[in-house]
Design an enzyme around this catalytic site. Sequence first.
Site, short mmCIF file in Angstrom:
data_model
loop_
_atom_site.label_atom_id
_atom_site.label_comp_id
_atom_site.label_asym_id
_atom_site.label_seq_id
_atom_site.Cartn_x
_atom_site.Cartn_y
_atom_site.Cartn_z
CE LYS A 115 -4.45 -1.58 1.68
NZ LYS A 115 -5.46 -1.47 2.73
CE LYS A 197 -9.06 -12.39 -3.06
NZ LYS A 197 -8.80 -12.45 -1.60
CE LYS A 200 -13.39 -4.88 -0.76
NZ LYS A 200 -13.65 -4.19 0.42
#
Length: 336
Positions: A115, A197, A200
């Site tokens: 992140k 994967k 979102k």
Amino acid sequence: MINDKKVLFSGMQATGNLTLGNYLGALKNWISLSDEFECFYCVVDEHSITVRQDPATLRKRARLLMEIYIAAGLDPEKNTIYYQSHVPQHAELMWILNCFTYMGELNRMTQFKDKSAKHADNINAGLFTYPVLMAADILLYQTDLVPVGIDQKQHLELARTIAERMNNIYGPVFTVPEGYYPKIGAKIMSLQDPAHKMSKSDENPNGSIYLMDDADTVARKCRRAVTDSEGVILYRDEQPGIKNLLDIYCACNGKTPEMAVAEFEGKGYGVLKDAVAESVNAILSPLQARVKELDQDKDYMDKIILDNADKASYYASKTLRKVQKKIGYPERPRRK
Ligand code: TRP
């Protein structure tokens, strides 16, 4: 233990739009757990602000996530479904846990590294201590089991470490939680890149089917799904795109891959894609209709939100008081 049941805790972020992967991989399993366990499902809106959010959007999404929890079948009378920000004990316990967590431990967290690379202009302290808040979420309820994806395993390990550390210093304070990885539950991959994967936070909206996508959008995304040039429908790793479509198909209608492969024998990819879209829509349309109903029933939602926050607070404050006492905070006199 609460009401003679083991305690189970999980949460989802209100950022991004929930995908079919979140539903088939997590939410759908949660529903089957409510009889066996005392379940807490949190909309972790406090975690969300570790990256910059538009306030109106965050508020809307948090509400939508709450409605999706319920629409998907989580009974708000049986499960405790609430917003993290409505239960102040989370942030309070986090402060204490911060003082029992080492910089080195947080530095090793791969999600923090990922992140901070992604949000290089906003590497704030909250992003760094994100896992401590997550530990507080879990430990506040004396949680036994935490259903999480593999990407959250490192955070869960840290929660265990912190719990054990404090138990060693002060005697039993916290239940040491275990990860819970149900055998059922499909891992759904991106439609555009079946090596990753379905997420979102994917920048390519065609890779993900969102729970609020309308039927035409679902059909279009399925039709565009990346496949291969083999031209046969088999369930095998060499054909990751087809395998993923079969997984989605099976997860939606409870069939086994063998049954699906037999069903599509000799058929083209287009037929499979349309069948996938149809089975996805058969799940999403009733879900969306229920979300809409809930969204219009403000009185009902408000009651659920209040009652569940109270219930969560009740258990959370029990643990918090116990911890505060153990670490030596002064006792608060009772008003006479
Ligand atoms: N960090 C988790 C995620 O992004 C969400 C989360 C927050 C969570 N607190 C939690 C999950 C406690 C399980 C338990 O997926």
